[in-house]
Design an enzyme around this catalytic site. Sequence first.
Site, PDB file in Angstrom:
ATOM      1  N   TYR A 142       0.850  -1.189   0.000  1.00  0.00           N
ATOM      2  CA  TYR A 142       0.000   0.000   0.000  1.00  0.00           C
ATOM      3  C   TYR A 142       0.882   1.234   0.000  1.00  0.00           C
ATOM      4  O   TYR A 142       1.806   1.342   0.813  1.00  0.00           O
ATOM      5  CB  TYR A 142      -0.886  -0.012   1.252  1.00  0.00           C
ATOM      6  CG  TYR A 142      -1.839   1.160   1.352  1.00  0.00           C
ATOM      7  CD1 TYR A 142      -2.888   1.304   0.440  1.00  0.00           C
ATOM      8  CD2 TYR A 142      -1.697   2.112   2.356  1.00  0.00           C
ATOM      9  CE1 TYR A 142      -3.774   2.381   0.546  1.00  0.00           C
ATOM     10  CE2 TYR A 142      -2.580   3.182   2.462  1.00  0.00           C
ATOM     11  CZ  TYR A 142      -3.615   3.314   1.554  1.00  0.00           C
ATOM     12  OH  TYR A 142      -4.490   4.363   1.659  1.00  0.00           O
TER      13      TYR A 142
ATOM     14  N   ASP B  68       9.234   2.728   0.280  1.00  0.00           N
ATOM     15  CA  ASP B  68       8.154   3.399   0.993  1.00  0.00           C
ATOM     16  C   ASP B  68       8.294   2.996   2.459  1.00  0.00           C
ATOM     17  O   ASP B  68       7.893   1.907   2.863  1.00  0.00           O
ATOM     18  CB  ASP B  68       6.799   2.972   0.427  1.00  0.00           C
ATOM     19  CG  ASP B  68       5.639   3.607   1.188  1.00  0.00           C
ATOM     20  OD1 ASP B  68       5.887   4.276   2.212  1.00  0.00           O
ATOM     21  OD2 ASP B  68       4.484   3.408   0.761  1.00  0.00           O
TER      22      ASP B  68
ATOM     23  N   LYS C 292       3.829   8.665   9.289  1.00  0.00           N
ATOM     24  CA  LYS C 292       3.552   8.039  10.581  1.00  0.00           C
ATOM     25  C   LYS C 292       4.495   8.507  11.704  1.00  0.00           C
ATOM     26  O   LYS C 292       4.272   9.575  12.242  1.00  0.00           O
ATOM     27  CB  LYS C 292       3.523   6.518  10.413  1.00  0.00           C
ATOM     28  CG  LYS C 292       2.411   6.120   9.406  1.00  0.00           C
ATOM     29  CD  LYS C 292       2.019   4.683   9.405  1.00  0.00           C
ATOM     30  CE  LYS C 292       0.724   4.490   8.631  1.00  0.00           C
ATOM     31  NZ  LYS C 292       0.830   3.880   7.319  1.00  0.00           N
TER      32      LYS C 292
HETATM   33  C1  LIG Z   1       0.153   4.359   5.978  1.00  0.00           C
HETATM   34  C2  LIG Z   1       0.927   4.148   4.744  1.00  0.00           C
HETATM   35  C3  LIG Z   1       0.811   5.015   3.638  1.00  0.00           C
HETATM   36  C4  LIG Z   1      -0.206   6.112   3.579  1.00  0.00           C
HETATM   37  O1  LIG Z   1      -0.014   7.063   4.560  1.00  0.00           O
HETATM   38  P1  LIG Z   1      -1.251   8.009   4.996  1.00  0.00           P
HETATM   39  O2  LIG Z   1      -0.640   8.936   5.980  1.00  0.00           O
HETATM   40  O3  LIG Z   1      -2.297   7.092   5.563  1.00  0.00           O
HETATM   41  O4  LIG Z   1      -1.722   8.692   3.767  1.00  0.00           O
HETATM   42  C5  LIG Z   1       1.654   4.824   2.568  1.00  0.00           C
HETATM   43  N1  LIG Z   1       2.553   3.821   2.565  1.00  0.00           N
HETATM   44  C6  LIG Z   1       2.692   2.969   3.596  1.00  0.00           C
HETATM   45  C7  LIG Z   1       3.732   1.908   3.540  1.00  0.00           C
HETATM   46  C8  LIG Z   1       1.870   3.089   4.710  1.00  0.00           C
HETATM   47  O5  LIG Z   1       1.982   2.217   5.718  1.00  0.00           O
END
Ligand SMILES: *Cc1c(COP(=O)(O)O)cnc(C)c1O
Length: 433
Positions: free
Chosen positions: A150, A245, A273
């Site tokens: 994701y 990511d 995060k």
């Molecule tokens: C949470 C997450 C996102 C998206 O971040 P948001 O702050 O929810 O938009 C993208 N990549 C990874 C790996 C994530 O865990």
Amino acid sequence: MVSTSSFKTTKSEEIFTNAQKLMPGGVSSPVRAFKSVGGQPIVFDHVKGAYIWDVDGNQYIDYVGTWGPAICGHAHHEVIAALHSALEKGTSFGAPSLQENILAQMVIEAVPSIEMVRFVNSGTEACMSVLRLMRAFTGREKIIKFEGCYHGHADMFLVKAGSGVATLGLPDSPGVPKSTTTSTLTAPYNDLEAVKALFVQNPDEIAGVILEPVVGNAGFIVPDAGFLEGLRELTKEYGALLVFDEVMTGFRIAYGGAQERFGITPDLTTLGKVIGGGLPVGAYGGRADIMAMVAPSGPMYQAGTLSGNPLAMTAGIKTLELLQKHGTYEQLDKITKRLTDGLLQAAKDAGHSVSGGQISGMFGMFFTSHPVHNYEDAKLSDLTKFSRFHRGMLERGIYLAPSQFEAGFTSLAHTEEDVDQTISAAKEVFASL
Ligand SMILES: *Cc1c(COP(=O)(O)O)cnc(C)c1O
């Protein structure tokens, strides 16, 4: 421990019933709605340390940690104090501030690939911006992503995506034009041969490869030995960029993220995060020559009214300062290992087939004995069992992510007693499944 007969959620139910009339599904983000585990979500009142209190007064040990940011424990007093003094100076500047320099410096010193950084407001924003940068820098349009990973909800990434898309079993989302996803190629996680085949089929067309270096959005999945190294070599060979990511793994599985832990340096990295310490922040960064493409230094446009927000920067700075203290990651690793070892053993003792593991303060468990290397494997998990397990734990005061396809998180505030209490609750629940 909450005895299940005293578990009442009347107020939560009332509030959530109203919420459903006001907001789609009653929530601001899909997985929160508990759709995949059944029952209604609990409505939070306040959080502190390792705990959550709901509006009915029930207390829970929390293993979601607002999906990762609460790594020092919720509402850490030093973060709150720093926010109080920052608040006195105002909530938003829309202009440069010293706090941005401080957090930027900390990120650059910590994350091996990052020589320059741009702050944004969410992980989604970081990933959509980094994609534009990959394309701007290479002059190529195609990208490779992995099934079950994701990268936020931007159009180009909603192809075989993890997190809520996986949780709800959604096909590619309606509203995403075909033209935006035709350049998104996908491969199974941990499958180097599949990635190589894509490069061979699309010579000089692939801008780069983006991945979660440790997957948290299809459940918890670790890279096989050689996978990250292989991607580093393939991208170099084909003149493409490698993008980690690390929105979830950054400052979570090591201070310098997965790239420090595995010793593989990508060209670009996204963060989110943890670096916001519970306030909305994202960031992308990498090699200085690539970052020089970003406006106003270069031609690739990307901007944000609230980007570099002084409150968000302050929470991030204080959180990273707390993480820099000696032994924090060892502590996270120790407590989380105690938890996952205990849970896996308790499940096996009760005759359930499970697999799982942890790295530092990130963990996961699947209801399958099959080792999980990719999203297809993750889908073998017994989801009915998972939802009954989730419900049983909730009723016993343990708050787990309401989806099999999410990782779990511990914090520096979790104690051995919290973990042992969690394992005894799990023993009861496993016996009842
Ligand atoms: C949470 C997450 C996102 C998206 O971040 P948001 O702050 O929810 O938009 C993208 N990549 C990874 C790996 C994530 O865990």
